[in-house]
Enzyme design. Sequence first.
Site, PDB file in Angstrom:
ATOM      1  N   ARG A  20     -25.864  -0.937   6.019  1.00 25.17           N
ATOM      2  CA  ARG A  20     -25.587  -2.373   6.071  1.00 25.17           C
ATOM      3  C   ARG A  20     -26.139  -3.009   7.364  1.00 25.17           C
ATOM      4  O   ARG A  20     -26.292  -4.216   7.447  1.00 25.17           O
ATOM      5  CB  ARG A  20     -24.063  -2.610   6.065  1.00 25.17           C
ATOM      6  CG  ARG A  20     -23.400  -2.382   4.732  1.00 25.17           C
ATOM      7  CD  ARG A  20     -23.482  -3.624   3.900  1.00 25.17           C
ATOM      8  NE  ARG A  20     -23.015  -3.427   2.550  1.00 25.17           N
ATOM      9  CZ  ARG A  20     -21.811  -3.743   2.114  1.00 25.17           C
ATOM     10  NH1 ARG A  20     -20.922  -4.273   2.931  1.00 25.17           N
ATOM     11  NH2 ARG A  20     -21.485  -3.555   0.868  1.00 25.17           N
ATOM     12  N   GLU A  44     -20.137  -4.405   9.350  1.00 21.16           N
ATOM     13  CA  GLU A  44     -21.067  -3.559  10.095  1.00 21.16           C
ATOM     14  C   GLU A  44     -22.147  -4.372  10.808  1.00 21.16           C
ATOM     15  O   GLU A  44     -22.468  -4.120  11.975  1.00 21.16           O
ATOM     16  CB  GLU A  44     -21.718  -2.534   9.155  1.00 21.16           C
ATOM     17  CG  GLU A  44     -20.777  -1.447   8.644  1.00 21.16           C
ATOM     18  CD  GLU A  44     -19.866  -1.870   7.505  1.00 21.16           C
ATOM     19  OE1 GLU A  44     -20.032  -2.994   6.978  1.00 21.16           O
ATOM     20  OE2 GLU A  44     -18.969  -1.091   7.139  1.00 21.16           O
ATOM     21  N   LYS A  86       0.856  -1.190   0.000  1.00 21.75           N
ATOM     22  CA  LYS A  86       0.000   0.000   0.000  1.00 21.75           C
ATOM     23  C   LYS A  86       0.897   1.248   0.000  1.00 21.75           C
ATOM     24  O   LYS A  86       1.887   1.307   0.730  1.00 21.75           O
ATOM     25  CB  LYS A  86      -0.907  -0.031   1.233  1.00 21.75           C
ATOM     26  CG  LYS A  86      -2.086   0.904   1.154  1.00 21.75           C
ATOM     27  CD  LYS A  86      -3.206   0.499   2.077  1.00 21.75           C
ATOM     28  CE  LYS A  86      -4.340   1.500   1.987  1.00 21.75           C
ATOM     29  NZ  LYS A  86      -5.586   1.032   2.542  1.00 21.75           N
TER      30      LYS A  86
HETATM   31  C1  LIG Z   1     -19.310  -1.345   3.756  1.00 27.12           C
HETATM   32  C2  LIG Z   1     -18.132  -0.424   3.852  1.00 27.12           C
HETATM   33  N1  LIG Z   1     -17.576  -0.170   5.058  1.00 27.12           N
HETATM   34  C3  LIG Z   1     -16.507   0.664   5.149  1.00 27.12           C
HETATM   35  C4  LIG Z   1     -15.989   1.250   4.025  1.00 27.12           C
HETATM   36  C5  LIG Z   1     -14.851   2.257   4.146  1.00 27.12           C
HETATM   37  N2  LIG Z   1     -13.644   1.774   3.442  1.00 27.12           N
HETATM   38  C6  LIG Z   1     -13.292   2.202   2.223  1.00 27.12           C
HETATM   39  S1  LIG Z   1     -11.906   1.483   1.658  1.00 27.12           S
HETATM   40  C7  LIG Z   1     -11.728   0.616   3.093  1.00 27.12           C
HETATM   41  C8  LIG Z   1     -10.555  -0.285   3.285  1.00 27.12           C
HETATM   42  C9  LIG Z   1     -10.546  -1.339   2.276  1.00 27.12           C
HETATM   43  O1  LIG Z   1      -9.423  -2.136   2.502  1.00 27.12           O
HETATM   44  P1  LIG Z   1      -8.967  -3.114   1.372  1.00 27.12           P
HETATM   45  O2  LIG Z   1     -10.149  -3.781   0.790  1.00 27.12           O
HETATM   46  O3  LIG Z   1      -7.897  -3.975   1.917  1.00 27.12           O
HETATM   47  O4  LIG Z   1      -8.406  -2.157   0.239  1.00 27.12           O
HETATM   48  P2  LIG Z   1      -7.081  -1.247   0.259  1.00 27.12           P
HETATM   49  O5  LIG Z   1      -7.567   0.146   0.476  1.00 27.12           O
HETATM   50  O6  LIG Z   1      -6.170  -1.729   1.326  1.00 27.12           O
HETATM   51  O7  LIG Z   1      -6.522  -1.413  -1.092  1.00 27.12           O
HETATM   52  C10 LIG Z   1     -12.758   0.877   3.977  1.00 27.12           C
HETATM   53  C11 LIG Z   1     -12.902   0.306   5.323  1.00 27.12           C
HETATM   54  C12 LIG Z   1     -16.614   0.963   2.787  1.00 27.12           C
HETATM   55  N3  LIG Z   1     -16.202   1.511   1.645  1.00 27.12           N
HETATM   56  N4  LIG Z   1     -17.663   0.119   2.729  1.00 27.12           N
END
Ligand SMILES: Cc1ncc(C[n+]2csc(CCOP(=O)(O)OP(=O)(O)O)c2C)c(N)n1
Length: 619
Positions: A395, A367, A281
């Site tokens: 959710r 959630e 990342k």
């Molecule tokens: C249902 C939901 N909860 C929380 C989020 C907020 N959110 C956006 S990106 C993210 C992290 C995602 O992590 P990952 O899938 O590992 O992707 P990375 O950013 O590390 O590439 C979160 C928690 C969201 N988009 N959707």
Amino acid sequence: MNDIETIKNPDFLKKLNNDELTNLAQDIRDFIIENVSKTGGHLSSNLGVVDLTIALLKVFDAEKDVILFDVGHQAYTYKILTGRAKEFSKLRQKDGLCGFESLKESKYDHYETGHSGTSISAGIGYAIAGQMDGKKRCVISIIGDGSFSNGLAYEALNHLGDLNVKQIIILNDNQMSISPNVGALHNLLDNIRSAKGYNNVKKDAKMTLKKTKLGKVIYKRLDSIKNTLKRIHVKQGAMFEDLGIKYYGPINGHEYKDLLKYLNIAKNSDGPVILHVITKKGYGYEYAEKDTTGKYHGISSFDIETGEVKNKTNLPSYSEIVSSYVYNYARKDKDIICITPGMCYGSKLEVIKDKLPKQYIDVGICEEHALVMANTLAIAGKKPFVFIYSTFMQRGIDAVIHDIARCQSNVTILIDRAGFVPADGSSHQGLFDIPLLYCIPNVVISQPKDAKEANDLIKTSLESGGPFVIRFPKENIKYDYNSPKTLEIGSWEEVKDGKDVVIISYGSFLNKALNVAEKLAKDNVDAKVINARFIKPYDQKMFNSLMKLNIPIIVYEESLKLGSLGSVLAMAAQEHGFNKLSIMAADDTFYETASREELMKKSHLTEEDLYAYIKRRLR
Ligand SMILES: Cc1ncc(C[n+]2csc(CCOP(=O)(O)OP(=O)(O)O)c2C)c(N)n1
């Protein structure tokens, strides 16, 4: 040096060799850093998948194949390579490029994204439809290890493993969600990574066996040995195979040789395949690479040299204020448990996480689980506080109806980013929580007008004995250290007396209402302003006495109009034969990307709109 802005489509990638791909990746990273430093955006996630996206678009056919990014926040390279680089100067701005994948934006985008965990289900739909129509195409879902912890992803995997459709899942494992990832699945992926890779194991075994005569015989039977080796060396990776999904990994996500090889294997396989790709990342930008807090996950405009955010305000955010108040209660009461579904950084819970680790639970991006777990924590005598954004609360609605409300448990739900949300667009607006929650029996819904009232509501919630929602917007306001008082549930307060018109409002809209009342006073219009801090139950006694004044009542609120406080009051007014009530609230629509102010303007909810409306009404 590649001219990124002239890229029209990804066709040119087919002719590039690995060195040229590496150079292109560097130029794209520079382009992303440069642009995001000005507009803000999801920086780290995008820097991590530049190589992976280039490799994907070299191997697959963007015209024919379906490429889906989970959440869609990491699709900047995809947008650039499908001809949208020129639009990056307006990333996440009104009428500009969406921060996520969006059907409306480009023929290359195959889904409306924003929430985590949808990409595998969405992919299955495309795969089944393609199979029914006899289409020869690949469906590829790219999902991060954080989103992979979401329940929806497991429902989809469970289905996929039992289907005979061609779908490729790319598990983009950077060991991070917004902040470092959590949970048993994260541990499992960690074990696979540290097992040095089943592919290397396979390669080593092949080389050794080919050296001897006996080895060559054995090598012929490598297929079965391959499986055995896989089970012995990285038995955890076999979890996917046991589900019926072919697994390859771990694969270095920054090495074109490996990436292209395994993407081609996946392309030529039948049935579902999972490629476990390891990326870094923030790759290529030191501050982002080293970040373990989440600061560079989604960042506003920043200085590239120092990595520091520009235009910082001195006022704390509502999130900071609310979490600091809860921290103050929690350090004196060990039964208070603070729960986040993967949003520690956004909800500003670092202090609670660091200072009260036993009272802090991060469940990952789950959630519904967070809320059901909070319910039994409450039944078992604990005092759970769930910190959740309004958009992600969507959710958890069933958990509130089926679990928390029916059990009447004392769970406090702190709904952050309620109302208009800047930059993220339609997937992240916080306008649905009141309508979704209003119809649920036993649930108290409230919104403070300021920091002091936020603390009063937190105290009241702790003493309420039942489900209690406190919502607040994405705004910065002043702290207030006065000692909190318990409020009577359902009580409103008159904040300004008046005889010509009544404005009922709550939250930060109440301050706007007061400003408008001041302006109206200069025109000799005397407005009464009511703080409807309890949205449910509303103050029936006060509302009845307001109707008796027989002057216009305007309910001015930051919520969707359908199902809002105003719509509930309109029903009550109708029953009383009162016909002077009108509602100013958000329209029945999805609001696209813009700033909070622009969104209020679009929905005719600014102070000027309220002022003009009252003047018209009283004419
Ligand atoms: C249902 C939901 N909860 C929380 C989020 C907020 N959110 C956006 S990106 C993210 C992290 C995602 O992590 P990952 O899938 O590992 O992707 P990375 O950013 O590390 O590439 C979160 C928690 C969201 N988009 N959707």
